[in-house]
Design a protein around this motif. Sequence first.
Motif, PDB file in Angstrom:
ATOM      1  N   SER A 134       0.818  -1.208   0.000  1.00 25.68           N
ATOM      2  CA  SER A 134       0.000   0.000   0.000  1.00 25.68           C
ATOM      3  C   SER A 134       0.849   1.254   0.000  1.00 25.68           C
ATOM      4  O   SER A 134       1.963   1.251   0.532  1.00 25.68           O
ATOM      5  CB  SER A 134      -0.899   0.036   1.246  1.00 25.68           C
ATOM      6  OG  SER A 134      -1.756  -1.068   1.290  1.00 25.68           O
ATOM      7  N   LEU A 136       1.582   4.901   1.645  1.00 25.61           N
ATOM      8  CA  LEU A 136       1.526   5.262   3.059  1.00 25.61           C
ATOM      9  C   LEU A 136       0.183   5.871   3.471  1.00 25.61           C
ATOM     10  O   LEU A 136      -0.258   5.703   4.599  1.00 25.61           O
ATOM     11  CB  LEU A 136       2.661   6.229   3.398  1.00 25.61           C
ATOM     12  CG  LEU A 136       3.995   5.586   3.769  1.00 25.61           C
ATOM     13  CD1 LEU A 136       5.043   6.649   4.037  1.00 25.61           C
ATOM     14  CD2 LEU A 136       3.835   4.664   4.976  1.00 25.61           C
ATOM     15  N   GLU A 139      -2.365   3.602   5.183  1.00 21.46           N
ATOM     16  CA  GLU A 139      -2.170   3.239   6.578  1.00 21.46           C
ATOM     17  C   GLU A 139      -3.050   4.108   7.479  1.00 21.46           C
ATOM     18  O   GLU A 139      -3.662   3.616   8.438  1.00 21.46           O
ATOM     19  CB  GLU A 139      -0.704   3.392   6.953  1.00 21.46           C
ATOM     20  CG  GLU A 139      -0.380   2.959   8.377  1.00 21.46           C
ATOM     21  CD  GLU A 139       1.104   3.060   8.671  1.00 21.46           C
ATOM     22  OE1 GLU A 139       1.621   2.179   9.377  1.00 21.46           O
ATOM     23  OE2 GLU A 139       1.752   4.026   8.200  1.00 21.46           O
ATOM     24  N   ARG A 140      -3.136   5.374   7.170  1.00 16.25           N
ATOM     25  CA  ARG A 140      -3.955   6.290   7.959  1.00 16.25           C
ATOM     26  C   ARG A 140      -5.432   5.928   7.859  1.00 16.25           C
ATOM     27  O   ARG A 140      -6.163   5.966   8.851  1.00 16.25           O
ATOM     28  CB  ARG A 140      -3.722   7.722   7.472  1.00 16.25           C
ATOM     29  CG  ARG A 140      -4.537   8.768   8.177  1.00 16.25           C
ATOM     30  CD  ARG A 140      -4.133  10.172   7.783  1.00 16.25           C
ATOM     31  NE  ARG A 140      -3.923  10.302   6.349  1.00 16.25           N
ATOM     32  CZ  ARG A 140      -3.682  11.458   5.736  1.00 16.25           C
ATOM     33  NH1 ARG A 140      -3.598  12.560   6.447  1.00 16.25           N
ATOM     34  NH2 ARG A 140      -3.510  11.514   4.434  1.00 16.25           N
ATOM     35  N   ARG A 143      -6.127   2.748   9.949  1.00 18.52           N
ATOM     36  CA  ARG A 143      -6.103   3.055  11.380  1.00 18.52           C
ATOM     37  C   ARG A 143      -7.375   3.799  11.771  1.00 18.52           C
ATOM     38  O   ARG A 143      -7.984   3.506  12.808  1.00 18.52           O
ATOM     39  CB  ARG A 143      -4.864   3.892  11.706  1.00 18.52           C
ATOM     40  CG  ARG A 143      -4.665   4.124  13.199  1.00 18.52           C
ATOM     41  CD  ARG A 143      -3.468   5.001  13.484  1.00 18.52           C
ATOM     42  NE  ARG A 143      -2.238   4.462  12.929  1.00 18.52           N
ATOM     43  CZ  ARG A 143      -1.511   5.062  12.004  1.00 18.52           C
ATOM     44  NH1 ARG A 143      -1.886   6.248  11.523  1.00 18.52           N
ATOM     45  NH2 ARG A 143      -0.409   4.525  11.551  1.00 18.52           N
ATOM     46  N   ALA A 149      -4.531  -3.743  11.682  1.00 14.13           N
ATOM     47  CA  ALA A 149      -3.497  -3.795  10.650  1.00 14.13           C
ATOM     48  C   ALA A 149      -2.189  -3.234  11.194  1.00 14.13           C
ATOM     49  O   ALA A 149      -2.188  -2.380  12.082  1.00 14.13           O
ATOM     50  CB  ALA A 149      -3.934  -2.994   9.421  1.00 14.13           C
ATOM     51  N   HIS A 150      -1.077  -3.713  10.652  1.00 15.53           N
ATOM     52  CA  HIS A 150       0.232  -3.220  11.072  1.00 15.53           C
ATOM     53  C   HIS A 150       1.255  -3.495   9.984  1.00 15.53           C
ATOM     54  O   HIS A 150       1.059  -4.348   9.106  1.00 15.53           O
ATOM     55  CB  HIS A 150       0.672  -3.860  12.395  1.00 15.53           C
ATOM     56  CG  HIS A 150       0.601  -5.356  12.405  1.00 15.53           C
ATOM     57  ND1 HIS A 150       1.670  -6.158  12.119  1.00 15.53           N
ATOM     58  CD2 HIS A 150      -0.438  -6.192  12.658  1.00 15.53           C
ATOM     59  CE1 HIS A 150       1.315  -7.429  12.195  1.00 15.53           C
ATOM     60  NE2 HIS A 150       0.040  -7.475  12.519  1.00 15.53           N
ATOM     61  N   ARG A 151       2.360  -2.778  10.037  1.00 20.89           N
ATOM     62  CA  ARG A 151       3.384  -2.883   8.997  1.00 20.89           C
ATOM     63  C   ARG A 151       4.120  -4.223   9.055  1.00 20.89           C
ATOM     64  O   ARG A 151       4.369  -4.752  10.132  1.00 20.89           O
ATOM     65  CB  ARG A 151       4.401  -1.753   9.140  1.00 20.89           C
ATOM     66  CG  ARG A 151       3.843  -0.382   8.873  1.00 20.89           C
ATOM     67  CD  ARG A 151       4.933   0.680   9.007  1.00 20.89           C
ATOM     68  NE  ARG A 151       4.382   2.017   8.792  1.00 20.89           N
ATOM     69  CZ  ARG A 151       5.118   3.121   8.820  1.00 20.89           C
ATOM     70  NH1 ARG A 151       6.425   3.044   9.068  1.00 20.89           N
ATOM     71  NH2 ARG A 151       4.554   4.299   8.609  1.00 20.89           N
ATOM     72  N   CYS A 166       1.825  -4.459   4.377  1.00 22.51           N
ATOM     73  CA  CYS A 166       0.893  -4.324   5.492  1.00 22.51           C
ATOM     74  C   CYS A 166       0.194  -5.649   5.771  1.00 22.51           C
ATOM     75  O   CYS A 166      -0.298  -6.307   4.849  1.00 22.51           O
ATOM     76  CB  CYS A 166      -0.140  -3.252   5.143  1.00 22.51           C
ATOM     77  SG  CYS A 166      -1.402  -2.983   6.396  1.00 22.51           S
TER      78      CYS A 166
END
Length: 202
Positions: A134, A136, A139-140, A143, A149-151, A166
């Motif tokens: 993805s 960046l 990611e926002r 969240r 979800a996490h890196r 991700c």
Amino acid sequence: MAPGITNALAAYRYRVFVETLGWDLPVQGNAETDEFDGPHTMYVIARNERGEICGCARLLPTTGSYLLAKVFPQLLQEAPPVGSDVWELSRFASMDCGAPDRLSHQELKVAEQLLAAALEHAAKRGVKRFITVSPLGVERLLRRAGVHAHRAGPPVAVNGQHLFACWIEVDRQSIHALRQGLGHQAPVAPTKAPVSGPQLPA
């Protein structure tokens, strides 16, 4: 899928990923498909009230060849996952091609519904996690939606864009958060980018 749906999906992906986002992807006329669209590939598709495709997600077990492992292995801190309980999510989009510079309220709702449907489909088949590539900005959004979800590795610059691998956990937390929806919340000026990146995201 029936040929008509397959063709419509390839045309939608072309409009989103090639025409609108400008990704350099292999195409055939006005259709975008790649080597990862095969007999073991699954799709989740959203349609609007006119029956037109307005969102898509591609799911592929990591037991065979898949995008992240073949094209973006540098995004992972460990070896690419292999297993029937891990699927790759790619070519994810809920874009209104007529308004490419912003995510609308409706697009956010479609994205939530698509991801929730994909997670529910996977959960019924014993899948525990999705892996995806993805930008960046995604990611926002994950969240903010409350998705678990996490890196899977630090962001890496690829063709001028920062991408990251991700993990998305296929669990009750993620599905419940998406079904609750963040459509009632005011979006925080997200950048327009599908969850799965150039390939990006794919």
